[in-house]
Design an enzyme around this catalytic site. Structure first.
Site, PDB file in Angstrom:
ATOM      1  N   ASP A 137       1.884  -0.133 -13.616  1.00 15.71           N
ATOM      2  CA  ASP A 137       2.481  -0.950 -12.541  1.00 15.71           C
ATOM      3  C   ASP A 137       2.784  -2.331 -13.255  1.00 15.71           C
ATOM      4  O   ASP A 137       3.894  -2.906 -13.065  1.00 15.71           O
ATOM      5  CB  ASP A 137       1.449  -1.090 -11.606  1.00 15.71           C
ATOM      6  CG  ASP A 137       0.885   0.018 -10.877  1.00 15.71           C
ATOM      7  OD1 ASP A 137       1.607   1.194 -11.456  1.00 15.71           O
ATOM      8  OD2 ASP A 137      -0.136   0.151 -10.275  1.00 15.71           O
TER       9      ASP A 137
ATOM     10  N   GLY B 138       0.837  -1.154  -0.071  1.00 16.12           N
ATOM     11  CA  GLY B 138       0.030  -0.054  -0.015  1.00 16.12           C
ATOM     12  C   GLY B 138       0.759   1.292  -0.077  1.00 16.12           C
ATOM     13  O   GLY B 138       0.526   2.322   0.443  1.00 16.12           O
TER      14      GLY B 138
HETATM   15  C1  GLA Z   1      -2.007   3.193  -9.501  1.00 18.53           C
HETATM   16  C2  GLA Z   1      -2.527   2.482 -10.799  1.00 18.53           C
HETATM   17  C3  GLA Z   1      -1.821   2.570 -12.044  1.00 18.53           C
HETATM   18  C4  GLA Z   1      -1.379   4.247 -12.339  1.00 18.53           C
HETATM   19  C5  GLA Z   1      -1.087   4.799 -11.064  1.00 18.53           C
HETATM   20  C6  GLA Z   1      -0.945   6.458 -11.174  1.00 18.53           C
HETATM   21  O1  GLA Z   1      -0.583   2.949  -9.462  1.00 18.53           O
HETATM   22  O2  GLA Z   1      -2.435   1.113 -10.469  1.00 18.53           O
HETATM   23  O3  GLA Z   1      -2.476   1.944 -13.112  1.00 18.53           O
HETATM   24  O4  GLA Z   1      -2.782   4.626 -12.797  1.00 18.53           O
HETATM   25  O5  GLA Z   1      -1.663   4.786 -10.020  1.00 18.53           O
HETATM   26  O6  GLA Z   1      -0.310   6.760 -12.173  1.00 18.53           O
END
Ligand code: GLA
Length: 388
Positions: free
Chosen positions: A176, A126
């Site tokens: 990510d 988190g």
């Molecule tokens: C989270 C989401 C990603 C992206 C980021 C902000 O990590 O999982 O897909 O949108 O926020 O850039």
């Protein structure tokens, strides 16, 4: 492979054997990620600049003689037991990810045999460094290898996104998972979510280094506010398209088109998207010109855009950025990831790293009575699965 990772592999292999009384045949490794710039742009087909870091989810695996799937996650109590076709109820949140991975995998491929899996991780949970994506990518990669599936890396990444959308209810983008799967050691990635292509460039920054500061703030609002931003920007695109027929995609929107939007809040959201994309281009240019001062400035601009226009920051993140600005040796920084907590990413003079830590943590503690954390990190290769 780094010494650090070799040690981790040995440790997880032992833990697997202790739990399941057999030797693992596969080990799957997927890293967390940082993102230098290009935040909240991925789900709207924008640009980002991520890299995987030396924090990993590692899974050891061996087949069983029956059709049962058993999984144990380090530091969680319950073992997950799953059998294809039988009802399954997740009793711990990590199981939702595994359940999603198993079900989504079986839409295109077959799980022909049961297995045991032991899951270990050191990606801070988190904290905006993608512990979830690392778990998804490690699991999907493992299934692909174990059951000889032939889908490519981009499909793997999209499968992992489906877990978020369908099993966690978060309409996140691909940042990510893509970074966790496709990063290259020592490099940053210029990632284009419209074409789903990327190129690498050296992350060498001489006497400077990247540092994360973790607010340790739980991102309670993150899910619902995240979806709200996705909806707001999609509605904004439609409104602009209605007024200007040449706009087909998010990437066609110019800063003057943003003025076509009536609602001031929606206007601000779209302004963030358009300016953030431009900042990714500008940051790439600044790196090329070896102008780290400019990179630092762009990070701060990104932060203010996320804070004021996109409204995904929080007082703890804002405090860290403002305080860091008063540190001699700080070139720039910003909130990183989804927001509402998690980490800031900062560009700091390498020789002053310890001094920075000794400066920022007590200040943070006295402002919020929270023990923050500072992390230095290496940029590492994306996910891999190996035979043992
Ligand atoms: C989270 C989401 C990603 C992206 C980021 C902000 O990590 O999982 O897909 O949108 O926020 O850039």
């Amino acid at each position: 492979m780094s010494e650090e990772l070799i040690k981790i592999k040995q440790e997880v292999t032992q833990k697997f054997t202790l739990k399941y009384n057999q030797k693992p045949s596969l080990i799957s490794i997927a890293p967390g990620r940082i993102n230098v710039i290009g935040e909240h742009t991925d789900y709207n087909f924008g640009l980002s600049m991520p890299a995987a870091i030396n924090r990993w989810v590692v899974i050891c695996f061996a087949f069983r003689d029956d059709n049962v799937i058993k999984m144990q996650a380090e530091s969680f109590q319950n073992e997950m037991v799953y059998e294809a076709g039988k009802p399954f109820e997740a009793t711990e949140s990590w199981m939702k990810f595994m359940h999603g991975a198993l079900e989504i995998f079986q839409r295109t491929d077959k799980i022909t045999k049961g297995f045991n899996a032991y899951i270990w991780g050191n990606v801070p949970l988190g904290s905006g460094v993608s512990s979830s994506a690392a778990l998804e990518v490690a699991t999907m990669g493992l299934l692909r290898k174990a059951f000889n599936a032939s889908f490519d890396d981009v499909t793997l990444v999209k499968n992992c996104q489906k877990i978020e959308h369908e099993y966690l209810g978060v309409k996140s983008g691909l940042l990510d998972q893509y970074a966790s799967q496709l990063s290259k050691a020592g490099n940053l990635m210029s990632l284009d979510f419209q074409s789903l292509t990327h190129n690498y460039f050296s992350a060498e920054i001489g006497e400077y280094c990247w540092v994360l500061v973790n607010t340790k703030v739980k991102r309670e609002l993150a899910g619902s506010k995240y979806s709200e931003r996705v909806e707001e920007t999609q509605a904004a695109l439609k409104e602009i398209q209605a007024a200007k027929s040449t706009v087909k995609h998010f990437r066609d929107i110019t800063i003057s088109d943003v003025e076509l939007l009536k609602n001031p809040t929606v206007k601000s959201r779209m302004k963030h998207f358009v300016t953030e994309d431009q900042r990714v281009f500008d940051t790439a240019d600044a790196f090329k010109a070896n102008n780290l001062k400019k990179v630092g400035q762009l990070l701060l601009e990104s932060h203010y855009s996320l804070k004021n226009d996109y409204e995904v920051s929080c007082q703890e993140l804002d405090f860290l950025v403002e305080k860091s600005k008063t540190f001699d040796g700080f070139l720039g920084g910003r909130m990183m990831g989804g927001g509402f907590g998690g980490c800031t990413i900062n560009l700091i003079q390498k020789s002053k790293l310890k001094e920075f830590e000794a400066f920022i943590l007590p200040a943070y503690k006295s402002a919020f009575n929270i023990d923050g954390e500072v992390y230095a990190f290496d940029m590492v290769d994306g996910a891999c699965v190996e035979n043992l």
